[in-house]
Design an enzyme around this catalytic site. Structure first.
Site, PDB file in Angstrom:
ATOM      1  N   ASN A 121     -43.945 -46.933 -38.659  1.00 21.41           N
ATOM      2  CA  ASN A 121     -45.069 -47.674 -39.243  1.00 21.41           C
ATOM      3  C   ASN A 121     -44.777 -48.188 -40.663  1.00 21.41           C
ATOM      4  O   ASN A 121     -44.539 -47.399 -41.576  1.00 21.41           O
ATOM      5  CB  ASN A 121     -46.275 -46.717 -39.263  1.00 21.41           C
ATOM      6  CG  ASN A 121     -47.568 -47.428 -39.553  1.00 21.41           C
ATOM      7  OD1 ASN A 121     -47.611 -48.647 -39.674  1.00 21.41           O
ATOM      8  ND2 ASN A 121     -48.637 -46.657 -39.666  1.00 21.41           N
ATOM      9  N   HIS A 156     -61.145 -38.700 -31.642  1.00 19.49           N
ATOM     10  CA  HIS A 156     -61.322 -38.930 -33.079  1.00 19.49           C
ATOM     11  C   HIS A 156     -62.762 -39.330 -33.387  1.00 19.49           C
ATOM     12  O   HIS A 156     -63.326 -40.210 -32.739  1.00 19.49           O
ATOM     13  CB  HIS A 156     -60.386 -40.041 -33.546  1.00 19.49           C
ATOM     14  CG  HIS A 156     -58.936 -39.647 -33.455  1.00 19.49           C
ATOM     15  ND1 HIS A 156     -58.253 -39.122 -34.517  1.00 19.49           N
ATOM     16  CD2 HIS A 156     -58.064 -39.671 -32.429  1.00 19.49           C
ATOM     17  CE1 HIS A 156     -57.013 -38.843 -34.152  1.00 19.49           C
ATOM     18  NE2 HIS A 156     -56.871 -39.176 -32.882  1.00 19.49           N
ATOM     19  N   TYR A 212     -61.059 -42.860 -49.192  1.00 13.28           N
ATOM     20  CA  TYR A 212     -60.845 -43.053 -47.745  1.00 13.28           C
ATOM     21  C   TYR A 212     -59.920 -42.004 -47.153  1.00 13.28           C
ATOM     22  O   TYR A 212     -58.963 -41.588 -47.787  1.00 13.28           O
ATOM     23  CB  TYR A 212     -60.213 -44.423 -47.478  1.00 13.28           C
ATOM     24  CG  TYR A 212     -61.132 -45.561 -47.744  1.00 13.28           C
ATOM     25  CD1 TYR A 212     -62.069 -45.947 -46.791  1.00 13.28           C
ATOM     26  CD2 TYR A 212     -61.067 -46.261 -48.941  1.00 13.28           C
ATOM     27  CE1 TYR A 212     -62.922 -47.000 -47.038  1.00 13.28           C
ATOM     28  CE2 TYR A 212     -61.923 -47.318 -49.198  1.00 13.28           C
ATOM     29  CZ  TYR A 212     -62.845 -47.684 -48.242  1.00 13.28           C
ATOM     30  OH  TYR A 212     -63.680 -48.718 -48.483  1.00 13.28           O
ATOM     31  N   HIS A 250     -53.880 -34.305 -44.321  1.00  7.49           N
ATOM     32  CA  HIS A 250     -52.882 -35.294 -44.709  1.00  7.49           C
ATOM     33  C   HIS A 250     -52.069 -34.895 -45.930  1.00  7.49           C
ATOM     34  O   HIS A 250     -51.654 -35.756 -46.717  1.00  7.49           O
ATOM     35  CB  HIS A 250     -53.562 -36.641 -44.982  1.00  7.49           C
ATOM     36  CG  HIS A 250     -53.321 -37.587 -43.853  1.00  7.49           C
ATOM     37  ND1 HIS A 250     -54.258 -37.825 -42.885  1.00  7.49           N
ATOM     38  CD2 HIS A 250     -52.246 -38.314 -43.517  1.00  7.49           C
ATOM     39  CE1 HIS A 250     -53.772 -38.671 -42.008  1.00  7.49           C
ATOM     40  NE2 HIS A 250     -52.542 -38.974 -42.361  1.00  7.49           N
ATOM     41  N   GLU A 277     -54.850 -29.331 -40.072  1.00 12.38           N
ATOM     42  CA  GLU A 277     -53.529 -29.981 -40.081  1.00 12.38           C
ATOM     43  C   GLU A 277     -53.084 -30.402 -41.478  1.00 12.38           C
ATOM     44  O   GLU A 277     -53.899 -30.864 -42.282  1.00 12.38           O
ATOM     45  CB  GLU A 277     -53.616 -31.215 -39.168  1.00 12.38           C
ATOM     46  CG  GLU A 277     -52.331 -32.002 -39.132  1.00 12.38           C
ATOM     47  CD  GLU A 277     -52.478 -33.319 -38.374  1.00 12.38           C
ATOM     48  OE1 GLU A 277     -53.473 -33.485 -37.639  1.00 12.38           O
ATOM     49  OE2 GLU A 277     -51.600 -34.178 -38.539  1.00 12.38           O
ATOM     50  N   ARG A 315     -46.539 -30.198 -34.551  1.00 10.08           N
ATOM     51  CA  ARG A 315     -46.949 -31.509 -34.045  1.00 10.08           C
ATOM     52  C   ARG A 315     -46.006 -32.608 -34.534  1.00 10.08           C
ATOM     53  O   ARG A 315     -46.410 -33.558 -35.217  1.00 10.08           O
ATOM     54  CB  ARG A 315     -48.408 -31.813 -34.379  1.00 10.08           C
ATOM     55  CG  ARG A 315     -48.918 -31.401 -35.707  1.00 10.08           C
ATOM     56  CD  ARG A 315     -50.404 -31.651 -35.823  1.00 10.08           C
ATOM     57  NE  ARG A 315     -50.757 -33.042 -35.995  1.00 10.08           N
ATOM     58  CZ  ARG A 315     -51.213 -33.834 -35.014  1.00 10.08           C
ATOM     59  NH1 ARG A 315     -51.367 -33.408 -33.782  1.00 10.08           N
ATOM     60  NH2 ARG A 315     -51.528 -35.089 -35.288  1.00 10.08           N
ATOM     61  N   HIS A 325     -47.833 -35.347 -32.313  1.00 13.85           N
ATOM     62  CA  HIS A 325     -48.473 -36.442 -33.055  1.00 13.85           C
ATOM     63  C   HIS A 325     -48.623 -37.663 -32.144  1.00 13.85           C
ATOM     64  O   HIS A 325     -47.628 -38.169 -31.628  1.00 13.85           O
ATOM     65  CB  HIS A 325     -47.559 -36.777 -34.240  1.00 13.85           C
ATOM     66  CG  HIS A 325     -48.112 -37.744 -35.214  1.00 13.85           C
ATOM     67  ND1 HIS A 325     -47.356 -38.758 -35.759  1.00 13.85           N
ATOM     68  CD2 HIS A 325     -49.335 -37.851 -35.773  1.00 13.85           C
ATOM     69  CE1 HIS A 325     -48.102 -39.439 -36.608  1.00 13.85           C
ATOM     70  NE2 HIS A 325     -49.302 -38.907 -36.648  1.00 13.85           N
ATOM     71  N   ASP A 364     -50.058 -45.814 -34.005  1.00 13.85           N
ATOM     72  CA  ASP A 364     -48.934 -46.563 -34.587  1.00 13.85           C
ATOM     73  C   ASP A 364     -47.605 -46.219 -33.941  1.00 13.85           C
ATOM     74  O   ASP A 364     -46.559 -46.647 -34.410  1.00 13.85           O
ATOM     75  CB  ASP A 364     -48.887 -46.410 -36.107  1.00 13.85           C
ATOM     76  CG  ASP A 364     -48.900 -44.974 -36.573  1.00 13.85           C
ATOM     77  OD1 ASP A 364     -48.013 -44.220 -36.162  1.00 13.85           O
ATOM     78  OD2 ASP A 364     -49.802 -44.617 -37.350  1.00 13.85           O
ATOM     79  N   GLU A 411     -52.743 -35.326 -29.062  1.00 12.47           N
ATOM     80  CA  GLU A 411     -53.502 -36.373 -29.754  1.00 12.47           C
ATOM     81  C   GLU A 411     -53.272 -37.678 -28.993  1.00 12.47           C
ATOM     82  O   GLU A 411     -52.136 -38.023 -28.666  1.00 12.47           O
ATOM     83  CB  GLU A 411     -53.000 -36.537 -31.199  1.00 12.47           C
ATOM     84  CG  GLU A 411     -53.734 -37.642 -31.941  1.00 12.47           C
ATOM     85  CD  GLU A 411     -53.228 -37.859 -33.373  1.00 12.47           C
ATOM     86  OE1 GLU A 411     -52.095 -37.441 -33.682  1.00 12.47           O
ATOM     87  OE2 GLU A 411     -53.973 -38.455 -34.160  1.00 12.47           O
TER      88      GLU A 411
HETATM   89  O1  KDG Z   1     -48.743 -43.945 -39.909  1.00 13.93           O
HETATM   90  C1  KDG Z   1     -49.434 -42.818 -40.352  1.00 13.93           C
HETATM   91  C2  KDG Z   1     -50.228 -42.201 -39.207  1.00 13.93           C
HETATM   92  O2  KDG Z   1     -49.395 -41.958 -38.120  1.00 13.93           O
HETATM   93  C3  KDG Z   1     -50.907 -40.920 -39.618  1.00 13.93           C
HETATM   94  O3  KDG Z   1     -51.799 -41.204 -40.646  1.00 13.93           O
HETATM   95  C4  KDG Z   1     -51.681 -40.347 -38.449  1.00 13.93           C
HETATM   96  O4  KDG Z   1     -51.847 -38.231 -39.570  1.00 13.93           O
HETATM   97  C5  KDG Z   1     -51.958 -38.883 -38.557  1.00 13.93           C
HETATM   98  C6  KDG Z   1     -52.372 -38.184 -37.328  1.00 13.93           C
HETATM   99  O5  KDG Z   1     -52.455 -36.958 -37.366  1.00 13.93           O
HETATM  100  O6  KDG Z   1     -52.607 -38.870 -36.326  1.00 13.93           O
HETATM  101 MG    MG Z   2     -51.767 -36.118 -39.142  1.00 14.73          MG
END
Ligand code: KDG
Ligand code: MG
Length: 403
Positions: free
Chosen positions: A37, A122, A160, A213, A237, A284, A313, A317, A340
């Site tokens: 990505n 989600h 965000y 994140h 996570e 993941r 994961h 993307d 996911e």
């Molecule tokens: O490109 C970044 C995404 O793949 C990420 O933000 C998605 O953290 C993510 C997730 O757990 O799906």
């Molecule tokens: Mg993630």
């Protein structure tokens, strides 16, 4: 069965994907996913300019040997660009192997140990009300919730959080300078308050997942895991940055909240210690940045020794080729945790004709050969690449923050 040609197809049916296509002298063609990505052109150049010519004429059946050649056979190795290129080639070779034996990939990997796969949905909202409604609207047992936080000191400012659906999950900026604002203290308070309301409104039985994140400090991450313990999450996570393994020790020693991490790891060496030291409950990794099917299968076997489950994961993307490949793995390993998954838009489905089916919250695969994604190459080539990036994050004083 020798490799005759390796080419890449960069396509953008709503967002960018890099396809690896391998042709063999038997006429069998395989497809893999090499999407990174926001850095698609670098991976494309690595495959087109270095790997493609090197591998022409090689026996396509020798997947492990080719994997070792690209990884160990080079002094410079590892990192997201390298491993994404290797993953794309690896997937295409497994697709070819399945087609050669006229068998679905899961059969070649050992055969099904389960019939279907559960996924998480989600939910996202800015206000608490929006968030609770979004959680309820998923109508599902496993919910990954995320939210935007309004700055209480400046109501025009919003912090965000990324979340996955095709539109919103899409990288939003055209310029590397573009940034979003972030404040971890304010977010952490909001996280605890919102989780409490979600649990009250949705009851005890839904399985809740939240992705931090890597945006918290070690101390904040410990506080998050401790404070959320009472709300009984399915997992929390990326509490801290991805190489801060000692922080995971503190988190684990201070709470029983299940911990997940892995989407930024590129090799088994990045996670072997946290797995063997029981610092993670769900690993993941991303199949298209971790060395493909070959390496994820080895990780699954290693993690199984320690009772660690896979929750791979699966954002929008990476392409449907990766999603299919993960489903084949999940169907054939003992330590599947959850997957996911996102429903792709019609534009994407028209380019990537996938056999993976989502029905009643479960994914299933038919017994078609290989990975099970046919590419409409003409349509893929019509959807020109659009340069887009993930935004960068800055704190309220303007300093750069973990994304
Ligand atoms: O490109 C970044 C995404 O793949 C990420 O933000 C998605 O953290 C993510 C997730 O757990 O799906
Ligand atoms: Mg993630």
């Amino acid at each position: 069965m020798n490799i005759q040609n390796i080419e890449t197809i960069l396509t953008s049916p709503g967002r960018n994907y890099l396809i690896v296509k391998i042709e063999t002298d038997t006429g069998i063609v395989g497809y893999g996913d090499a999407t990174l990505n926001g850095r698609e052109l670098v991976v494309k150049s690595f495959i087109d300019n270095y790997l493609s010519d090197w591998l022409k004429g090689y026996d396509a059946d020798r997947i492990e040997d080719i994997w070792q050649m690209i990884y160990r056979g080079s002094y410079w190795k590892g990192g997201p660009v390298w491993m994404t290129a290797l993953s794309g080639i690896d997937m295409a070779l497994w697709d070819i192997k399945g087609k050669k034996f006229d068998a679905p990939l899961y059969s070649i990997l050992g055969g099904k140990v389960r019939d279907k796969l559960n996924i998480y949905y989600h939910a996202h909202g800015s206000t608490t009300e929006e968030l609770v409604n979004s959680c309820k609207n998923t109508n599902s047992e496993y919910i990954r919730y995320s939210f935007d936080t309004i700055n209480p000191f400046d109501e025009d400012e919003t912090f965000y959080q990324p979340y996955q659906n095709l539109k919103r999950g899409r990288i939003e900026v055209d310029n590397l300078e573009d940034s979003k604002k972030w404040d971890s203290d304010i977010y952490l308070n909001d996280l605890i308050k919102k989780t409490k309301v979600i649990r009250e409104e949705l009851g005890d039985n839904v399985k809740l997942i939240h992705d931090v994140h890597g945006r918290l400090s070690t101390n904040q991450a410990v506080k998050a895991a401790k404070s959320l313990e009472q709300f009984n999450l399915f997992f929390l996570e990326d509490t801290v940055g991805y190489r801060n393994h000692n922080a995971l020790k503190l988190i684990k020693n201070n709470s029983s909240t299940p911990i997940a991490i892995g989407e930024l790891f590129n090799t088994i060496h990045d996670c072997k210690d946290i797995i063997s030291n029981q610092l993670v409950d769900f690993i993941r990794v991303d199949i298209s940045h971790f060395g493909g099917i070959t390496q994820v299968m080895k990780l699954a076997a290693f993690a199984n020794v320690y009772g660690v489950k896979l929750a791979l994961h699966g954002p929008s993307d990476i392409s449907p080729i990766s999603h299919n490949a993960m489903a084949h793995i999940n169907l054939s390993i003992p330590n599947f945790g959850i997957q996911e998954y996102v429903e792709f838009d019609k534009e994407v489905k028209n380019v990537f004709n996938s056999t993976l089916t989502l029905e009643d919250q479960y994914l299933t695969l038919p017994d078609s050969p290989g990975i099970g994604v046919n590419i409409n190459e003409d349509l893929a080539k019509e959807n020109d690449y659009e340069r887009k990036y993930l935004p960068i994050l800055r704190d309220r004083l303007g300093a750069l923050h973990n994304w």
